[in-house]
Structures are given as C-alpha cells and as structure tokens.
Design an enzyme around this catalytic site. Sequence first.
Site: not given
Lengths: 664, 664
Positions: A147, A196-197, A343, A359, A361, A427-428
């Site tokens: 990340h 990766g993200h 996810e 999710e 997000c 994160c949300c």
Amino acid sequence: MKLVVGLVVLGFAGVFAQESNRLLPLPITAVRISDKFWAPRVETNRTRTLETVRQRLIEAGNIENLKIAAGKSQAKYRGPFWADSDVYKWIEGAAYSLVLHRDPDLEAKVDEVIAYIAAAQQRDGYINTYFQLVQPEARWTFEAFGHEMYNAGHMFEGAVAHYEATGKRTFLEVAIKNADYIDGVFGPGKREGQPGHQVIELALVKLYRATGEKRYLKLAQFFLDERGQKPSLFEKEYERLDPNPRFEFLGRMIGYRTLYDELFHRSTGKINTEYSQDHLPVRQQDKVVGHAVRAMYMYAGMADVAAETGDQAMMAALYRLYGDLTTKRIYVTGAMGASGSNEGFTTDFDLPNERAYGETCASIGLILWTQRMLGLTGDGQYADAMEQSLYNAFPAGVSLAGDLFFYTNPLYSSGKTQRRQWFSVPCCPTNVVRILPSLGKYIYSQGQDALWVNLYVQGSATADVGNGKKLTIEQQSDYPWSGVARIKITDTPGSPYGLNLRVPGWTQRTTFSVNGKPEQPAIDKGYAKLRRQWKTGDTVEVTLSMDVQRIQANPRVAEDRGKVALRRGPVIYCLEQVDQQQDLDRFVLPMSSKLESRFDATLLGGVTTLTGTAKLRPEITWSDRLYQAAPAELTGTAPVRAVPYCTWNNRGAGKMAVWVDAAH
Amino acid sequence: MKLVVGLVVLGFAGVFAQESNRLLPLPITAVRISDKFWAPRVETNRTRTLETVRQRLIEAGNIENLKIAAGKSQAKYRGPFWADSDVYKWIEGAAYSLVLHRDPDLEAKVDEVIAYIAAAQQRDGYINTYFQLVQPEARWTFEAFGHEMYNAGHMFEGAVAHYEATGKRTFLEVAIKNADYIDGVFGPGKREGQPGHQVIELALVKLYRATGEKRYLKLAQFFLDERGQKPSLFEKEYERLDPNPRFEFLGRMIGYRTLYDELFHRSTGKINTEYSQDHLPVRQQDKVVGHAVRAMYMYAGMADVAAETGDQAMMAALYRLYGDLTTKRIYVTGAMGASGSNEGFTTDFDLPNERAYGETCASIGLILWTQRMLGLTGDGQYADAMEQSLYNAFPAGVSLAGDLFFYTNPLYSSGKTQRRQWFSVPCCPTNVVRILPSLGKYIYSQGQDALWVNLYVQGSATADVGNGKKLTIEQQSDYPWSGVARIKITDTPGSPYGLNLRVPGWTQRTTFSVNGKPEQPAIDKGYAKLRRQWKTGDTVEVTLSMDVQRIQANPRVAEDRGKVALRRGPVIYCLEQVDQQQDLDRFVLPMSSKLESRFDATLLGGVTTLTGTAKLRPEITWSDRLYQAAPAELTGTAPVRAVPYCTWNNRGAGKMAVWVDAAH
C-alpha cells in the site's frame, strides 16, 4: 466557445487551465446545497463526523505514527501498512468542509497534522510511516500489498483538496516532492511496478490537473499499462520475497509470503491476479473481478487517463466493464462485492443478501467512476448508477448522528448487523468523511456550452461561462422525496446557453415547463436539453413521476427470485423490524396491493415512508428441522412500513430486508 | 435368545460370530428385490454399468497401473494417488452382483484383476501403485492427501465382499497382509498417523468382523483417536515436507506443499483442519464440517467402532453431528456440500441450489452412516435420512441406461448440467456400482428377536433365527409409487417373533391389518412393532398415506424462501423443461392448487408424475439489465408436470428446478 475549467473558478487560474469538450463537475465552491436530504448530512459530517474521525485517528495511532516519523514522539508504530492514508482522507474531507464553511479551529487542526506529515517526509521525498519506522529495508519490495502507492494516492488527493480549499501549498509541496520521487523510481527505463491497491492513478491525474506537470499523467498511464503482464509483476515480486521474515500485521505475526498467499489466493499454485485486476492488460479487461474497491478506483483512474489522452481502447474497456457490472454484478442498492473472502466480486448473478459484502468504499468508488464516465460521455445511464449509490449504499455507510459506520452493507439482516464506532481498517469512515462535503461535484456538470443538472438537489449553482460571465441557477426541490424541481435563473451570461436536465432511468413520465408553459424538449441519452437566451427570473419546472415501484431481479439471481424490492424515485426501501407489528420474515407482499407514500418529518431526520398491508405466513417453529410441509394458507394480514434503505439501523438492532417475498 | 449374526447366514460360520443387541443388516444373500424401482436399476448395474465402469478403468489406466506394479506392463502410471481405489470399488460391486447372479465371465474378469493386485503387492504387504511406481520415497510422508489409507480401506471392503460372494480368499489374503503391514507401521508406540481421507476406519471394522482379528478394530479406533490433535498431525507433516519436489498431478506439475495449501487452505497461515474433520478430537465434534465424503465416511467409521466398543462419548458426538446435519446443512434431496471449493460444507443454512456441490459419494456416505445409526438405535429417524438419499440424490448419480454419471447433484440447472461418461476422479461411478447390488443391506435389519422392515421394497427376505429356524417374508408393494405393502409370512420359526414395520416421518396416516383385520400396533421411534407366533400365510398389510406435499425450507435458507419443493412419499420431485409448455422459470405454483399423481409406465422406466396448473410470470427480456420493475399481474396459466428428481436429465439437457416459487 470552449470551456475553461479546472481551478480557474477557484481563483487559482494560471496554475492550470485546460480546454476540453468533456463535461466537468462544477467545483464545490460553485454549488450550495440546502435540501432536506443532503444538507443535514453534510452539516453533521462537518460538526460531528470530522471530529469523531479525528479523535479515532488519534486513538488508533494513525496521527501518532506521523509524529513518530517526524521525530516528535517516541511511541511505537500502530496499524496496517496504509495507516497514513486515513489521515490523508480526513484532511481531504476537512479541506472540502473548509471550502463550504470557514472554520479557523478546524483549519488549525489540519495544519498541525500537515506539519507532522511534512516533517515525517524523508529527504528523498519518500513517506510511508510503516515502512519508515518498522521495515525500512522493505521499501517497494512488497507492492502487492504494501500500500505504499495507495498511501501516496490518497496523499495527492488530500493535498490538492487542501490547496484548493485554503490556497496554502504546505501539503501540496509534500505531495509534489513525493510524486517526483515516485516518478524517479518507477517508469520506462526505471523500475517496473504497479500498485497492489489502485488509487494512485486517479490521484496522479488530479495532481497533474492541479499542477500542470505532465509527468504525473504519464506515470498514471504507466501504472495502468504495467497491469496484466504474464507473468504478473506480483508473481515476480513473490519469487523475490524472503520466505522467512515475520512481522506483526493487524495483531498477528505473519510473513510477507503468507500475506500474499492469503490475499491473492496463491495457494492455487499461482497468484489469483484477478484479485487486483492484474489478470489482463487493462484495455483487454471485460469482467468486473476481484477486490471491489481496487476495481472501482482503477476504472476511475482509467477514465481519467482516457479523458486526457483520448485513449479509445481504454474507453472501450470501460464500456465493457460497466456493462458487465450493471447487468450481472451489482446490488440494487449500488452495493458491490458478494464475498468477504476477496472483499469483492465472485461469479455472475451471485448476489446473496445477508452475506453481501458491499463495502462502503466500493460504492464510493462507483460514484467516482460513474461521475467520470458521465463527464466523458454525457450519458445519463452513468448518472443513474451514480445516483443509485448516492441515495442508497453510500449514505448507509454512516449513522444519521454521524458517529457510527458500516463497513459492509448487506441487504438482509437477521438482527445482528450494527454500525460500529471504528474498524482496524477504517477506510470506510474516512472515505465517507471526504465524499459528503464534496457532493457539489456530483450534482452538476458543466459542458462546452451548457450547465448539466444531474441531481435535483435544492440549492444553487454557478457556471462560469468565461469572460466574467455566469449562469447562476437556484433549485427548489424536495428531491428525492418529491419529483418536482423548480429551477430559477438568477444570473445569465447574456447569450444562448444550454440547461441540460436529467431524466432518470427510473422515472416513467417526465414533464417540463418554462415560465409555466409546457415544453417538450428533446431528450438525448437521459438528458432533456433546453437551450436559449435565458433571462433572469426564468423558471424551468421539471416533474418526474415518483410512483412506488416493485423491482424484480433477473431470475438468475437465485436469492431474489419471487421477491421484490421497493423503489420510489432513486430511493431503495427496506423493511426494518422496528416498524412492523409482526416478524417481517413472515411477510408476503401482494403484487397488486397499494403502497402509500407519505413524508414523515419526525422520522429518521425526515423521510418518505411506504405503507401498506402484507399477508402473513403462519408462525412456524424451526428449531429441530430444516424442511417441513408448507401450510397452504396464509394467516391474515399485517400493516407493513418501509423506510429508505440508507436510514436503516438508526433505531437499534433488528431484522432488515430489502427483498420481500411477493404474492400474486 | 440372542441373535447370532455375521457371516453365519452366508455359510462361513466359524470364521466370525458375534453376539449383539444391535440391529444388523440382513445379508444381501437373504434378500430378493423384485420391485419396479430398484430391480431394474440393480439389473442395469449388473448388465451395463459394471462393464462400462470396467472399460473406463481400463481406458483411464487404473487397471494398467496394477499390471505395471505386477511387472506385467511397461506403461507409465496414470491417474491420481487413489487410482487403485476405483478398481477395488469395482470389484466390490462385481462381488455383490455375483451373489445375486452367478456369472462366470464376470467372476473370471474379477479374478484376473485380483491376480494383478496380488502380484503388485510388495513383500512387506504395502500396495499403492502411485507410490510404488512414481514416488517410492514418499510412502507415508503425505498422508493428508496421499490417499494411501483410503486405497487400503476400499481394498478391505472389496476383499471382504469378494470373499463373501465367492468364498475365495485370494483378495482377502492381500487385504489381511496389507492390514497387518499397516498395523505394524501405525499405532501406539509405533508411528502416529491418520488418513487424510477417511474410509479405512469402517473398512478395518469390516475386516475385523470378517476375520475376527481384534487388531484391526483397535487400529480403526487408533486412527479415530489420532484426529483433532493440537497441532494437527497434518500441520506437523506439512513442516516435514520438502518444499521443492514437483510431480504431475491430474495433468499439472505441482508440489506436495502446494497441494496441501490448496486443499487445506493453508494460505490462511495455518491448516484448515476442518477440511478433513481434524479440527477437534472426534468425541468433541458437534458441527458437520469440511469435505462431505470424508465426513460421512468418518461418522460411519465412528458408528462402527462405537458399536463394537460401546463408546458412549463417540455415540454422543454422532447424535450431535446428525442433529447439526439434518437441521442446518443437508439438501432436501439428501445431497450434501454447498461448495465445490472444499467439496463440502460451508455455513449453516448455506444451501444454494444451482451451485450446490452435492457429490454423489457424499449421499452414499450418508446412506452408510445412517444405516449404522439405525442399527445402533433402532430409531426410524435414521431410516428416514437413509431413505431420503436412497430415493433421491443417490439414484440421480447414474443414468437410467446405466452409462452416464453425475458427480455433483445441483437442485437447479439452467440447462447446462449433464451426466458424463467419466471423470478424472471417478469415485462416484465406482461408488454407485458397489451400492446398487448391496441394497438388501438397507431394506431390512435383524434385531435380537425381530425382523425390521425399513423400506417397503417388493421381494422377499429371510431372517435366520438360529438353530436352523427362519422367518421368511414376501413383500408385495409398488413402493415408492404406492404406500401399500402386503407382507406375507412364508416360513416361520415356530415361536413368537417380532415384525417391526417402519412408519416413515413423511407419512401423515398409517394403517395396519393382519389377515384383513385392522390392527393398531404400538409405534416406537418410527417403527410399528408386531410380535406373535406367525403362521405360514399370515399377511400383514401396511398403508402409508402418500399425499403430495409441498415442502418449505427453514426461512434461513435464503434461496428457498417463498418456494416449495414437491414430495410424494419418499420421492422428491423436480420440474424438467422437457415436460413443460412454458419456460419453467416463469412458473409460480399456487399453494392451494391441486396436484394429481399418476403412474406412467412408459415414462422414465415407470414413474409417478405430478401434474397441475402453474400461474405464469410475464416473459421478460433480461439481456441488458439486472433489475427492472416487476409486472403486477401474472399472465395466464400453464400445465406443469413434475417428475422424480432422481430421474432428471435422462431426456437430454434442459432446465431443472426442485424449488418452485409458490403463490398464495
């Protein structure tokens, strides 16, 4: 006349100006929101959520980590690799709030954190407190899940927002230095690599637009072009990883390879590259796969790059992906992701209700992506999808009081699902906090020669037409509770100008009038297009039919067969147990029964409810069996009340269902 | 008087005789089957399936592998680790067939293969052609998935069956030598170990009962006692495995550790021990978890050991496991296993219809387990579950023509599911082939002083009462199409003797008469108990009500909510598209509508069909959307015809549904 957009309207012209045929969102400074739905939420976000999130970021160590890296604390690093990103997202939300509402106290808090960030940044421009403080030797060795680029992306977004809001370059300079550093590490002739993200792609384009530095756009494109190689860059990275070192991650001792195995399901003998949309070159992708947030952010970044480069192969991929998502893989609430194990997405039509991941997000990512698609195409279908998430899955992510959050958003609950104060991966909440005060970007767009009204949100908006001229409108509307919107022209450019009004896909009849006289404007791809030399005081009225609709799902969605969801306007409803006199699992809703809609100002901050009569299945005990003979007859009826899905679980725990059995 | 059972009735008294209070199955030699349902299936199995399976085992290399190991072929090993087991299962099926029908040609084919097996066996008693020919150094190093004990278990079962059928000791001696060898390797003070795929436990008990050798029973108990250690024996085994060696497995190059990762989901950082029921000591288990066939075989083995040792803690675990299975984790057809990823169980009430795994072998495992539970308890609930599988999921495993097979047994098909000729893992065909000719074991049981009729299958049965005395009955019945059975006594022991007649859980009214006079016998745990001094010619008539029932599932089974399945007697029905005039996905079945049952001798080998009228949903195109407004009204009606689930897909490919939307 071509449209000059970007930061011009914010008063930072000269930094960046771009000409384009695309629609661009109105800047949030140009929009005022005063409706019953959003205005209270935006205000709660400002007065409650921002500070709540700040406190939790302090408690969880996210801000402390930056202080440690800045040499201002001796504490121990806490949190996952991406702990910094949540701080950046909080700054982004705070910045948008500062645009809407000057608040020196909040601004001082933001500046304090930015000072830590600036001090934490290394001389070379690198900043990621996990890798600085815990595993300095591992920098860029574990991009599949480290990340580092994800953190950078959220920093760029926060920095641009802060700069736009305050005019201060403190955070922007950190971002530029970091972006220049990353650009020095990765790229053709330099190091190969991909996040990766995903998120850095759209963030680099944002930074490019804010600074005019074309290298950032090229780097965004590079990261997209790196994806989908055979073998995957991540497979090569895996082979390079030392199998032995172990470190603490979210409370357990683990190794990089194990994390890799877990997240990329490498146990199948090779990496599941679909997890991070690395299975094919991006221009060849046609299935919405893998981790849902990663997917949505990547598609948004692809749309940004395509907007700048005119890349038609990339656009073609986006059209295919959007078609795949909306015909096979999205929930009726705008939630996405059927499975918690990745996810994300599983198989076509696999949309379980209780086990739904959905999710928050991911729904936010859908808003980001579809807004960009709308900008690129002027096609209302993207506004429909954006609205589907904006009025349903997205606002469900936060309680009405602004202090509790959903990470996952199921469409059925047996009563145990509850919003929570915080998460080990928050994160949300930090995503909600940055989207709510930037809503203006989604309500309106500005095209070459027209103002586009995407959502009938009461308030006002100003389109800068250039040469000091403006089109300013005031909207009066109770949308989404009412389908009537009155749009009054309060300032005109003095020359013919377009006003493009959205005709949502869900409406069955739409009527228009101008100054009281019926009009039948041409409707093109979901927008009614009115063009004339507007006079101050001209009033356009739009009336969208707001029938209560029973929605059915494609019968290949096994769990929804024989069931209906209730929709009125853009709002998807649900049944909460607290509103019923009988167990809602016993309800069978006759297809022909009347459902009354009524605005209730005292309920859930003011919502339109749907009420009617359900038939009842007999009460049956199931404790000692799985199957039994079904009683032939229903036993009476019960009143039923449905409330907007986005307001559920604001009155304690209880059963909830979006899909209800239908009776014929 | 106590019952002398075992091989006595087969004429091999002296080898083994055991006294017990338990019910034991009648030996297959003592049962004749002449009904319309099973008799044709058993005959097709003999005349078609046995030879079909033999040919496929030749083509796939299973028999060749034995010839190679016997030094009679230079070919290369083909197939997975457990390729030998399918040969053993074919021998077992052939042996039972030989009991029912002398066939020198078949017997010669069996003896030929047994000669290869005997020659392939190593001097020390070891035999597993994969590990002998491909990886001799890996013997017993990879028990988690190597299937060495699984192969041995099926060999013991095949050898006992062959011995019972023919009196020849050729195969039995191989089995004894192999069992003695394994007993020399594993056990207290020797090597620790447990099979990755259970079956050797029940097979060792069978070999113990056939030979009287108590070491085999002790070894079965040892293997059960080894399970559920912390750390798991498999975790320890994993650590010992060389991470490097790679070999070919089902067409791909792979390493042991990778196989391990894959099957035991070790990627989560530790082994998912639930996969092979290794998560807890067996006496502490209470959830039916993991690979479904492994689970069923293990529970059957536990029941066998408990039967011999009187182990109450083991029995208590079996009661808990049975309760868990039948209230939360089994399909209405008797299929088990919701997921292909572990070929097994997932979470409570997760019973998707189209994605159902429902391996044929698992339903066979349920038959094996519940037969043993019935023997231990005399409780008809186990006969109900045994019957549920016997008349539904199990016979679906093979086509009516006997040449095509289902490995998975979904409860819904969009039309692509078809039986296949063979599989790279053909465990299901070889399992069907051994169960069909041994059906006699399930129809009747013999208790201490009574003959138990579990299934009303037309034919005859003889209970050996000892001292040369017998109770012989003839059943006349069209079960499962009719609920009437006439049981005539044709030979009597001359002293009072019990006749216990099953009252299935699904029947709503049952009446009895003896020689035409109504009787109301006491009913205890699902059996009506008649005891008297029978005279030759006495006739007992049983009439079970056979109403067509609409079954509903516990509403926590999300996919089945608002739907019904149709059952008549023990038979679960399905709708096949070939029988309908409209798309069956449009059908909504009114709860109150009449469903007529009628026997059709020309259809599917003779079945009772259910016919009625369904309401129709409007025809809707879904190609470009996932959700749309549901039409309020149904559009007319259509005739509907349901056929027994076990006969589906015998008339080409097409849609099929067990669960149908219900209308109130």
